[in-house]
Design a protein around this motif. Structure first.
Motif, mmCIF file in Angstrom:
data_model
loop_
_atom_site.group_PDB
_atom_site.id
_atom_site.type_symbol
_atom_site.label_atom_id
_atom_site.label_comp_id
_atom_site.label_asym_id
_atom_site.label_seq_id
_atom_site.Cartn_x
_atom_site.Cartn_y
_atom_site.Cartn_z
ATOM 1 N N LEU A 1 40.483 43.628 54.106
ATOM 2 C CA LEU A 1 40.196 43.981 53.530
ATOM 3 C C LEU A 1 40.113 45.264 53.069
ATOM 4 C CD1 LEU A 1 37.264 43.368 56.119
ATOM 5 C CD2 LEU A 1 36.756 42.724 54.181
ATOM 6 N N ILE A 2 41.241 45.807 53.186
ATOM 7 C CA ILE A 2 41.931 46.911 52.274
ATOM 8 C C ILE A 2 42.199 46.739 50.628
ATOM 9 C CG2 ILE A 2 44.557 48.465 51.633
ATOM 10 C CD1 ILE A 2 44.582 47.299 55.156
ATOM 11 N N ILE A 3 41.953 45.273 50.655
ATOM 12 C CA ILE A 3 42.235 45.159 48.951
ATOM 13 C C ILE A 3 40.937 45.660 48.249
ATOM 14 C CG2 ILE A 3 42.145 42.580 47.293
ATOM 15 C CD1 ILE A 3 45.123 43.510 48.207
ATOM 16 N N ILE A 4 39.701 45.336 48.900
ATOM 17 C CA ILE A 4 38.347 45.399 48.360
ATOM 18 C C ILE A 4 38.190 46.827 48.295
ATOM 19 C CG2 ILE A 4 35.988 45.760 48.924
ATOM 20 C CD1 ILE A 4 35.897 42.869 49.728
ATOM 21 N N CYS A 5 38.582 47.952 49.339
ATOM 22 C CA CYS A 5 38.641 49.284 49.612
ATOM 23 C C CYS A 5 39.797 50.207 48.935
ATOM 24 C CB CYS A 5 38.799 49.729 50.805
ATOM 25 S SG CYS A 5 38.197 49.138 52.287
ATOM 26 N N PHE B 1 36.933 41.850 39.015
ATOM 27 C CA PHE B 1 37.813 41.052 38.705
ATOM 28 C C PHE B 1 40.029 41.777 39.995
ATOM 29 C CE2 PHE B 1 42.101 41.533 36.306
ATOM 30 C CZ PHE B 1 42.313 39.715 35.673
ATOM 31 N N SER B 2 39.622 42.673 39.961
ATOM 32 C CA SER B 2 41.563 43.174 40.884
ATOM 33 C C SER B 2 41.146 42.223 42.543
ATOM 34 C CB SER B 2 41.219 44.504 41.178
ATOM 35 O OG SER B 2 40.093 44.727 41.440
ATOM 36 N N VAL B 3 39.773 42.367 42.561
ATOM 37 C CA VAL B 3 39.571 41.210 44.665
ATOM 38 C C VAL B 3 39.945 40.292 44.382
ATOM 39 C CG1 VAL B 3 38.260 41.432 46.435
ATOM 40 C CG2 VAL B 3 38.862 43.004 44.869
ATOM 41 N N ILE B 4 39.476 39.662 43.515
ATOM 42 C CA ILE B 4 39.335 37.485 42.665
ATOM 43 C C ILE B 4 41.067 37.707 42.241
ATOM 44 C CG2 ILE B 4 38.993 36.354 41.198
ATOM 45 C CD1 ILE B 4 35.856 37.251 41.136
#
Length: 361
Positions: free
Chosen positions: A242-246, A86-89
């Motif tokens: 990719l920092i968003i996913i991390c 949810f947060s990544v999307i």
């Protein structure tokens, strides 16, 4: 998703558009969103799992102290998965192909973990999904994703080796076969090593958080032209996103740790450990930091090596090298308390992550 919506609304909300597109703000909001979702949803999942008796299956040959955990809810990795997705999307740039690759392999690996947990808990099969079926499924998914990454990458793929404290980097050009072999063993090896490490309350999630923070720093360096030149990294245009996913992993991990710390109220199960292991692995591969990543994952590798040594030693002369494998169970049987083992393993993991970052200076 939010960025896509703002493209259509930017005429009406120019100030809001600028505020939300700002990368730093999106990083902060990703962390907060994933933490809040996990923290506040976990009690509802715990109650639901308790009512439906979705609880941990304790191995009969395991430590006696674990028998009391057989009623602890498991499959908590489902909460982590939903929170991260949810947060990544919502906060990431979905047009970034690296986001797509990372989420795809995480979802597919979580399905393998879900099936394994389903066999163990719902069908009451302690062995779960057979190792051969699990490895075959992981292999197919991994190879397909890696081929897509290779085909859709306009730049050459390199393997970077850092010579500690000499500020020297060896870059080796990879062809398709070599790239597939190295990346395959990293993803398969680390994801299954992460799964093995998940054996004590809170043991796994904190090292995952440390490694995710370390990877976020490497993503920033790799995705920034100035820092990539300064540290002699390969500049990767899409890496910074990719920092968003991390950070979503860090946020959801901290929220989960609140309930997973000793004595744990919920376990993550294979659905959590496999998906977390593969997503940090694919991020390291995408930013070409395989070498540093393996240093960061030294604790997971050590746990796997202990199992390999135990199996080989027993096959050779029917004797065990450790009291029990993986390694954390060995120390349990030696009389070390569970919280003590967990915190010491956290310290080891933190040192390895810090060392991997010091190497590049």
């Amino acid at each position: 998703m939010l960025l896509i919506l703002l493209k259509y609304l930017q005429y009406f909300f120019k100030n809001l558009n600028f505020f939300l597109i700002n990368f730093k703000i999106r990083c902060i909001m990703t962390f907060l969103t994933s933490f809040i979702i996990t923290f506040f949803l976990s009690p509802y999942f715990i109650n639901y799992f308790n009512k439906n008796k979705i609880s941990q299956i304790i191995r009969k040959d395991g430590p006696i102290t674990h028998y009391s955990k057989n009623k602890t809810p498991t499959m908590g990795g489902l909460i982590l998965l939903l929170s991260i997705l949810f947060s990544v999307i919502f906060w990431s740039d979905l047009s970034n192909k690296y986001i797509f690759f990372s989420l795809s392999i995480m979802i597919l690996y979580s399905l393998i973990g879900f099936i394994d947990d389903y066999y163990k808990i719902i069908l009451n099969n302690p062995k779960g999904l057979s190792p051969y079926k699990k490895l075959f499924s992981q292999s197919i998914i991994t190879i397909i994703i890696l081929i897509f990454i290779y085909i859709n990458n306009p730049e050459k793929l390199y393997l970077q080796f850092f010579i500690p404290f000499l500020n020297k980097i060896i870059k080796y050009d990879l062809n398709l076969i070599l790239y597939l072999i190295i990346s395959y063993f990293i993803i398969i090896g680390i994801s299954n090593s992460v799964n093995l490490t998940d054996g004590l309350d809170g043991l796994l999630i904190m090292p995952i958080i440390f490694i995710s923070l370390g990877l976020s720093i490497l993503c920033y360096f790799s995705g920034d032209i100035f820092f990539s030149k300064y540290f002699n990294f390969i500049y990767i245009k899409n890496a910074k996103e990719l920092i968003i996913i991390c950070l979503s992993v860090v946020g959801s991990g901290l929220g989960f740790l609140w309930y997973n710390t000793y004595p744990a109220k919920i376990f993550m199960g294979d659905i959590g450990s496999l998906s977390l292991g593969c997503v940090i692995s694919i991020i390291a591969i995408l930013i070409r930091q395989d070498f540093l990543f393996l240093i960061m994952c030294g604790l997971f590798i050590l746990e796997s090596i202990s199992v390999i040594i135990q199996v080989l030693k027993f096959k050779y002369n029917k004797k065990r090298f450790f009291l029990m494998a993986p390694l954390h169970h060995h120390y349990e049987l030696k009389g070390v308390s569970e919280p003590c083992i967990v915190i010491r393993f956290w310290i080891i993991s933190l040192i390895l992550v810090l060392f991997s970052l010091i190497v590049i200076i």
